[in-house]
Design a protein around this motif. Structure first.
Motif, short mmCIF file in Angstrom:
data_model
loop_
_atom_site.label_atom_id
_atom_site.label_comp_id
_atom_site.label_asym_id
_atom_site.label_seq_id
_atom_site.Cartn_x
_atom_site.Cartn_y
_atom_site.Cartn_z
N THR A 52 48.72 47.87 39.39
CA THR A 52 48.39 49.04 40.19
C THR A 52 46.96 48.84 40.71
OG1 THR A 52 49.80 50.54 38.91
CG2 THR A 52 47.99 51.53 40.15
N LEU A 53 46.80 48.79 42.02
CA LEU A 53 45.48 48.61 42.60
C LEU A 53 44.74 49.93 42.61
CD1 LEU A 53 43.42 46.77 44.03
CD2 LEU A 53 44.57 47.36 46.19
N VAL A 54 43.63 50.00 41.90
CA VAL A 54 42.81 51.21 41.82
C VAL A 54 41.65 51.05 42.81
CG1 VAL A 54 41.40 52.66 40.33
CG2 VAL A 54 43.46 51.56 39.41
N ARG A 55 41.49 52.03 43.70
CA ARG A 55 40.52 51.89 44.79
C ARG A 55 39.39 52.92 44.68
NH1 ARG A 55 43.58 51.97 50.26
NH2 ARG A 55 41.82 50.66 50.88
N HIS A 56 38.23 52.51 45.12
CA HIS A 56 37.08 53.41 45.12
C HIS A 56 37.19 54.47 46.21
CE1 HIS A 56 34.22 51.27 42.31
NE2 HIS A 56 35.20 50.39 42.44
N HIS A 57 37.78 54.10 47.33
CA HIS A 57 37.91 55.03 48.45
C HIS A 57 39.33 54.95 49.00
CE1 HIS A 57 33.56 55.50 48.38
NE2 HIS A 57 33.43 54.18 48.42
N VAL A 58 40.03 56.06 48.96
CA VAL A 58 41.39 56.15 49.49
C VAL A 58 41.35 56.99 50.76
CG1 VAL A 58 43.73 56.94 49.07
CG2 VAL A 58 42.40 55.94 47.20
N ARG A 59 41.82 56.40 51.85
CA ARG A 59 41.82 57.11 53.13
C ARG A 59 43.12 57.89 53.32
NH1 ARG A 59 40.08 51.85 56.53
NH2 ARG A 59 41.63 51.04 55.07
N PRO A 60 43.04 59.01 54.00
CA PRO A 60 44.24 59.83 54.22
C PRO A 60 45.32 59.03 54.95
CG PRO A 60 42.26 61.05 54.81
CD PRO A 60 41.83 59.63 54.57
N GLY A 61 46.56 59.25 54.56
CA GLY A 61 47.68 58.63 55.25
C GLY A 61 48.05 57.24 54.79
N GLU A 62 47.34 56.69 53.80
CA GLU A 62 47.69 55.35 53.32
C GLU A 62 48.92 55.42 52.42
OE1 GLU A 62 44.11 52.41 53.40
OE2 GLU A 62 43.70 53.93 51.90
N PRO A 103 51.59 55.02 49.28
CA PRO A 103 51.34 55.36 47.87
C PRO A 103 50.71 54.25 47.05
CG PRO A 103 53.47 56.20 48.56
CD PRO A 103 52.97 55.37 49.69
N HIS A 104 51.15 52.98 47.26
CA HIS A 104 50.62 51.90 46.43
C HIS A 104 49.18 51.54 46.79
CE1 HIS A 104 52.15 49.78 49.98
NE2 HIS A 104 51.38 48.77 49.65
N LEU A 105 48.65 52.11 47.88
CA LEU A 105 47.25 51.92 48.24
C LEU A 105 46.46 53.23 48.14
CD1 LEU A 105 47.59 49.57 51.36
CD2 LEU A 105 47.01 48.93 49.00
N SER A 106 47.02 54.19 47.41
CA SER A 106 46.41 55.51 47.35
C SER A 106 46.04 55.94 45.94
CB SER A 106 47.37 56.55 47.96
OG SER A 106 47.65 56.24 49.31
N VAL A 107 45.82 54.96 45.07
CA VAL A 107 45.43 55.26 43.68
C VAL A 107 43.92 55.18 43.57
CG1 VAL A 107 45.69 54.62 41.26
CG2 VAL A 107 47.61 54.32 42.84
N GLY A 108 43.29 56.31 43.26
CA GLY A 108 41.83 56.37 43.18
C GLY A 108 41.30 56.10 41.78
N LEU A 109 39.97 56.16 41.67
CA LEU A 109 39.33 55.84 40.40
C LEU A 109 39.71 56.79 39.27
CD1 LEU A 109 35.68 54.92 41.52
CD2 LEU A 109 37.43 53.38 40.61
N GLY A 110 40.18 57.97 39.63
CA GLY A 110 40.60 58.90 38.58
C GLY A 110 41.70 58.33 37.69
N ARG A 111 42.43 57.35 38.21
CA ARG A 111 43.50 56.74 37.42
C ARG A 111 42.95 56.06 36.17
NH1 ARG A 111 46.57 55.27 34.47
NH2 ARG A 111 48.62 54.28 34.71
N LEU A 112 41.72 55.60 36.22
CA LEU A 112 41.14 54.91 35.07
C LEU A 112 40.96 55.84 33.88
CD1 LEU A 112 38.45 52.63 36.76
CD2 LEU A 112 40.84 52.12 36.25
N ALA A 113 40.82 57.13 34.15
CA ALA A 113 40.62 58.09 33.07
C ALA A 113 41.86 58.20 32.19
CB ALA A 113 40.26 59.46 33.64
N ALA A 114 43.02 57.82 32.73
CA ALA A 114 44.26 57.89 31.96
C ALA A 114 44.54 56.61 31.18
CB ALA A 114 45.44 58.20 32.89
N ALA A 115 43.71 55.59 31.35
CA ALA A 115 43.93 54.32 30.64
C ALA A 115 43.75 54.52 29.14
CB ALA A 115 42.95 53.26 31.15
N ARG A 116 44.63 53.90 28.39
CA ARG A 116 44.61 54.06 26.93
C ARG A 116 45.20 52.80 26.30
NH1 ARG A 116 48.70 56.63 29.32
NH2 ARG A 116 50.82 56.41 28.46
#
Length: 205
Positions: free
Chosen positions: A72-82, A84-97
């Motif tokens: 899953t590619l986690v991105r610093h900046h997600v632009r509108p309209g991209e 789904p697989h290019l729309s994962v932001g840094l918040g995803r890292l908070a769920a890492a366990r």
């Protein structure tokens, strides 16, 4: 980079540390993600997005029969309209366990914000792997790291982090191939190589 170019690159680099180092690191990646069923998060820095590595790992996951290698590619900046697989932001890292693997690609300084998120992910139980330019703080957080310092004293091999990423992704797919015996293994490898040579060039996904 296709299989033939990777083979040529390895031939050029024969006698250096890089082919072996890439295979070792790829082994760490495989051992982390395969038993966990995947959960591979790939993140770069604010100034460097490793989408090319992400695409190669997706390809290798398909070729090797190891879907766990697809990140899953986690991105610093997600632009509108991209997509789904290019729309994962840094918040995803908070769920890492525990059971997640965080692969950080950082040619330069990762930045305090990213380091903090990586630290939190490790503290939550995630495995941290790093392909980097030699940053000490990131290296200290990683369970395993492969560093390619730019302009290091005594370096004359012309190696850079982009090239190492090609070696690592190719080795990860090879290491994931199921063990086979006898002539069938050779035929299957030959068929895979033929498929790679005739496949269209990868596009940015």
């Amino acid at each position: 980079m296709d299989a033939v170019r990777v083979a040529l690159l390895r031939e050029v680099l024969a006698g250096t540390q890089w082919p072996g180092a890439a295979r070792r690191f790829a082994g760490s990646l495989r051992r982390s993600v395969v038993p966990a069923g995947g959960h591979l998060l790939l993140v770069g820095t604010e100034g460097y997005e490793p989408w090319h590595l992400a695409a190669h790992l997706v390809d290798e996951a398909a070729w090797s029969g190891r879907p766990e290698l697809a990140p899953t590619l986690v991105r610093h900046h997600v632009r509108p309209g991209e997509p789904p697989h290019l729309s994962v932001g840094l918040g995803r890292l908070a769920a890492a366990r525990r059971g997640h693997t965080l692969l950080v690609v950082a040619p330069g300084t990762p930045g305090a914000g990213l380091l903090e998120r990586v630290h939190d992910a490790r503290r939550a139980g995630a495995t941290v792997l790093s392909l980097d330019g030699g940053d000490r703080e990131l290296g200290a957080l990683a369970h395993d790291a492969l560093s390619v310092p730019a302009g290091a004293a005594g370096r004359d091999d012309g190696m850079d982090l982009d090239t190492v990423q090609h070696l690592v992704s190719a080795a990860a797919g090879e290491n994931g191939m199921p063990a086979q015996r006898g002539p069938r293994r050779f035929r299957d490898r030959l068929a895979r190589l033929a498929d790679q040579l005739t496949a269209p060039p990868p596009s940015r996904w």
